[in-house]
Design a protein around this motif. Structure first.
Motif, PDB file in Angstrom:
ATOM      1  N   TYR A  15       0.863  -1.174   0.000  1.00 34.43           N
ATOM      2  CA  TYR A  15       0.000   0.000   0.000  1.00 34.43           C
ATOM      3  C   TYR A  15       0.904   1.232   0.000  1.00 34.43           C
ATOM      4  N   ILE A  16       0.388   2.363  -0.481  1.00 34.74           N
ATOM      5  CA  ILE A  16       1.232   3.558  -0.542  1.00 34.74           C
ATOM      6  C   ILE A  16       0.418   4.817  -0.246  1.00 34.74           C
ATOM      7  N   PHE A  17       0.997   5.706   0.578  1.00 38.71           N
ATOM      8  CA  PHE A  17       0.353   6.978   0.909  1.00 38.71           C
ATOM      9  C   PHE A  17       1.404   8.079   0.857  1.00 38.71           C
ATOM     10  N   GLY A  18       0.986   9.283   0.424  1.00 39.66           N
ATOM     11  CA  GLY A  18       1.941  10.378   0.339  1.00 39.66           C
ATOM     12  C   GLY A  18       1.336  11.709   0.739  1.00 39.66           C
ATOM     13  N   LEU A  19       2.185  12.552   1.318  1.00 38.70           N
ATOM     14  CA  LEU A  19       1.803  13.900   1.739  1.00 38.70           C
ATOM     15  C   LEU A  19       2.361  14.916   0.746  1.00 38.70           C
ATOM     16  N   SER A  20       1.496  15.766   0.198  1.00 37.35           N
ATOM     17  CA  SER A  20       1.923  16.880  -0.657  1.00 37.35           C
ATOM     18  C   SER A  20       2.748  16.378  -1.853  1.00 37.35           C
ATOM     19  N   LEU A  21       4.035  16.710  -1.944  1.00 40.60           N
ATOM     20  CA  LEU A  21       4.865  16.163  -3.032  1.00 40.60           C
ATOM     21  C   LEU A  21       4.750  14.641  -3.063  1.00 40.60           C
ATOM     22  N   GLY A  22       4.787  14.022  -1.891  1.00 37.50           N
ATOM     23  CA  GLY A  22       4.666  12.566  -1.807  1.00 37.50           C
ATOM     24  C   GLY A  22       3.361  12.042  -2.382  1.00 37.50           C
ATOM     25  N   ALA A  23       2.323  12.896  -2.349  1.00 34.51           N
ATOM     26  CA  ALA A  23       1.011  12.509  -2.901  1.00 34.51           C
ATOM     27  C   ALA A  23       1.091  12.277  -4.410  1.00 34.51           C
TER      28      ALA A  23
ATOM     29  N   TYR B  84       1.738  27.127  -8.119  1.00 34.59           N
ATOM     30  CA  TYR B  84       2.628  26.644  -7.063  1.00 34.59           C
ATOM     31  C   TYR B  84       3.203  27.832  -6.276  1.00 34.59           C
ATOM     32  N   ALA B  85       2.529  28.991  -6.396  1.00 32.78           N
ATOM     33  CA  ALA B  85       3.023  30.219  -5.751  1.00 32.78           C
ATOM     34  C   ALA B  85       3.185  30.048  -4.245  1.00 32.78           C
ATOM     35  N   ASN B  86       2.228  29.380  -3.600  1.00 30.61           N
ATOM     36  CA  ASN B  86       2.306  29.184  -2.144  1.00 30.61           C
ATOM     37  C   ASN B  86       3.461  28.267  -1.768  1.00 30.61           C
ATOM     38  N   VAL B  87       3.704  27.266  -2.624  1.00 25.97           N
ATOM     39  CA  VAL B  87       4.815  26.334  -2.371  1.00 25.97           C
ATOM     40  C   VAL B  87       6.143  27.084  -2.500  1.00 25.97           C
ATOM     41  N   ARG B  88       6.221  27.926  -3.525  1.00 21.10           N
ATOM     42  CA  ARG B  88       7.439  28.723  -3.759  1.00 21.10           C
ATOM     43  C   ARG B  88       7.736  29.595  -2.539  1.00 21.10           C
ATOM     44  N   LYS B  89       6.702  30.323  -2.114  1.00 23.05           N
ATOM     45  CA  LYS B  89       6.834  31.243  -0.979  1.00 23.05           C
ATOM     46  C   LYS B  89       7.239  30.487   0.289  1.00 23.05           C
TER      47      LYS B  89
ATOM     48  N   LEU C 224       9.999  23.583  -9.568  1.00 22.05           N
ATOM     49  CA  LEU C 224       8.533  23.584  -9.495  1.00 22.05           C
ATOM     50  C   LEU C 224       7.913  23.278 -10.862  1.00 22.05           C
ATOM     51  N   THR C 225       8.551  23.730 -11.935  1.00 26.21           N
ATOM     52  CA  THR C 225       8.088  23.400 -13.291  1.00 26.21           C
ATOM     53  C   THR C 225       8.167  21.900 -13.525  1.00 26.21           C
ATOM     54  N   ASN C 226       9.276  21.290 -13.108  1.00 27.09           N
ATOM     55  CA  ASN C 226       9.449  19.833 -13.277  1.00 27.09           C
ATOM     56  C   ASN C 226       8.439  19.048 -12.444  1.00 27.09           C
ATOM     57  N   ILE C 227       8.208  19.515 -11.220  1.00 33.39           N
ATOM     58  CA  ILE C 227       7.217  18.853 -10.360  1.00 33.39           C
ATOM     59  C   ILE C 227       5.828  18.975 -10.993  1.00 33.39           C
ATOM     60  N   ASN C 228       5.530  20.167 -11.494  1.00 32.45           N
ATOM     61  CA  ASN C 228       4.222  20.430 -12.106  1.00 32.45           C
ATOM     62  C   ASN C 228       3.980  19.539 -13.321  1.00 32.45           C
ATOM     63  N   LYS C 229       5.023  19.344 -14.132  1.00 34.10           N
ATOM     64  CA  LYS C 229       4.910  18.455 -15.311  1.00 34.10           C
ATOM     65  C   LYS C 229       4.562  17.042 -14.870  1.00 34.10           C
ATOM     66  N   THR C 230       5.268  16.570 -13.851  1.00 39.47           N
ATOM     67  CA  THR C 230       4.995  15.218 -13.322  1.00 39.47           C
ATOM     68  C   THR C 230       3.563  15.140 -12.790  1.00 39.47           C
ATOM     69  N   ALA C 231       3.159  16.164 -12.041  1.00 42.98           N
ATOM     70  CA  ALA C 231       1.805  16.183 -11.460  1.00 42.98           C
ATOM     71  C   ALA C 231       0.735  16.175 -12.554  1.00 42.98           C
ATOM     72  N   ASP C 232       0.974  16.923 -13.621  1.00 39.29           N
ATOM     73  CA  ASP C 232       0.003  16.970 -14.728  1.00 39.29           C
ATOM     74  C   ASP C 232      -0.162  15.606 -15.383  1.00 39.29           C
ATOM     75  N   THR C 233       0.958  14.919 -15.597  1.00 37.79           N
ATOM     76  CA  THR C 233       0.910  13.574 -16.203  1.00 37.79           C
ATOM     77  C   THR C 233       0.152  12.614 -15.297  1.00 37.79           C
TER      78      THR C 233
ATOM     79  N   ASP D 162      -5.007  24.253  -2.810  1.00 35.52           N
ATOM     80  CA  ASP D 162      -6.415  24.649  -2.804  1.00 35.52           C
ATOM     81  C   ASP D 162      -7.268  23.456  -2.371  1.00 35.52           C
ATOM     82  N   PRO D 163      -7.913  23.529  -1.188  1.00 35.25           N
ATOM     83  CA  PRO D 163      -8.690  22.386  -0.699  1.00 35.25           C
ATOM     84  C   PRO D 163      -9.780  21.934  -1.683  1.00 35.25           C
ATOM     85  N   ASP D 164     -10.336  22.871  -2.453  1.00 37.56           N
ATOM     86  CA  ASP D 164     -11.431  22.521  -3.371  1.00 37.56           C
ATOM     87  C   ASP D 164     -11.020  21.517  -4.445  1.00 37.56           C
ATOM     88  N   LYS D 165      -9.717  21.462  -4.743  1.00 37.41           N
ATOM     89  CA  LYS D 165      -9.247  20.534  -5.787  1.00 37.41           C
ATOM     90  C   LYS D 165      -9.469  19.073  -5.372  1.00 37.41           C
ATOM     91  N   ALA D 166      -9.518  18.842  -4.057  1.00 34.17           N
ATOM     92  CA  ALA D 166      -9.714  17.468  -3.564  1.00 34.17           C
ATOM     93  C   ALA D 166     -11.028  16.887  -4.090  1.00 34.17           C
TER      94      ALA D 166
END
Length: 244
Positions: A90-98, A126-131, A166-175, A199-203
């Motif tokens: 089984y696998i679970f992840g937080l934020s990036l780990g998600a 990813y502005a909040n992550v950057r900050k 963040l661009t590389n992470i975003n590309k992975t997340a999009d895929t 953004d909680p609404d994305k859940a």
């Protein structure tokens, strides 16, 4: 108070094994409470540490880490558990780990189920992550008593390198997000209502896309594994594992 030096952990308990993946700028320490709960309930638990993390130099994350490297570490984690004689995964992840927990569910047939906490899938920005990463970096440098000139130099470097990461992470997340409608495994979504990082609404959008999703809300911020919601999260996760 003794600060626990971050490192991967492996709690060797039963034949069923859970992989726990930490966040961007986090470490396996953030997964330890939840890991111990799983261990007490006869699950083996392995939390690898993503490359570049767990050091006193935030630039290591940007210079030594990469989504491809982190993904390979997930595959290595599965291999490690197989060599340890584990039979169910089984696998679970937080934020990036998600992102990587979801990628594991999509790509690794041996992983039976899993889920995410504070997931950035479908994030518009990813502005909040950057900050937050810049704030985190400055804090680390201050804790290690660098002088202001050194801190300013380091911060300029962090600022110049963070966007590519963040661009590389975003590309992975999009895929990963594009494959969600095909995901047919049980999928746990834990989301804090006052999450300041994503953004909680994305859940809800993710929950709609995944056939066997289970969405759980918590009156809490981003790091559900260690904030005041962690006990409720652990209880919900144990039920999820039992019912699936």
């Amino acid at each position: 108070m003794k600060i626990l030096q971050p490192k991967p952990f492996f709690f060797n308990k039963g034949k069923k094994a859970i992989i726990l993946l930490h966040s961007f700028s986090g470490t396996p320490n953030d997964m330890r409470l939840i890991g111990r709960t799983f261990e007490r309930n006869d699950y083996s638990v392995y939390a690898p540490m993503f490359a570049g993390h767990g050091t006193s130099e935030p630039l290591d994350i940007l210079e030594k880490g990469h989504p491809d490297i982190w993904w390979q570490q997930v595959l290595d984690a599965i291999e490690f558990l197989k060599q340890e004689g584990k039979e169910e995964f089984y696998i679970f992840g937080l934020s990036l780990g998600a992102i990587f927990a979801t990628k594991g569910l999509e790509n690794c047939p041996e992983i039976k189920l899993g889920g995410v906490f504070g997931s950035p899938l479908y994030a518009d920005t990813y502005a909040n992550v950057r900050k937050a990463f810049l704030t985190y970096s400055r804090k680390v440098y201050e804790i290690h008593e660098l002088d202001e000139i050194e801190i300013a130099q380091k911060m300029r470097l962090v600022d110049s390198k963070i966007d590519l990461m963040l661009t590389n992470i975003n590309k992975t997340a999009d895929t990963v997000a594009s494959e969600l409608p095909k995901l047919a495994k049980p999928y746990f979504i834990g989301q804090g209502t006052t999450d300041e990082m994503v953004d909680p609404d994305k859940a809800e959008l993710v929950a709609k896309d995944v056939k066997k999703s289970e969405l759980h809300w918590y009156e809490a911020g981003h790091v559900l594994t260690i904030n005041h919601a962690h006990k409720q999260l652990e209880s919900d996760l144990l039920k999820f594992l039992e019912n699936n």
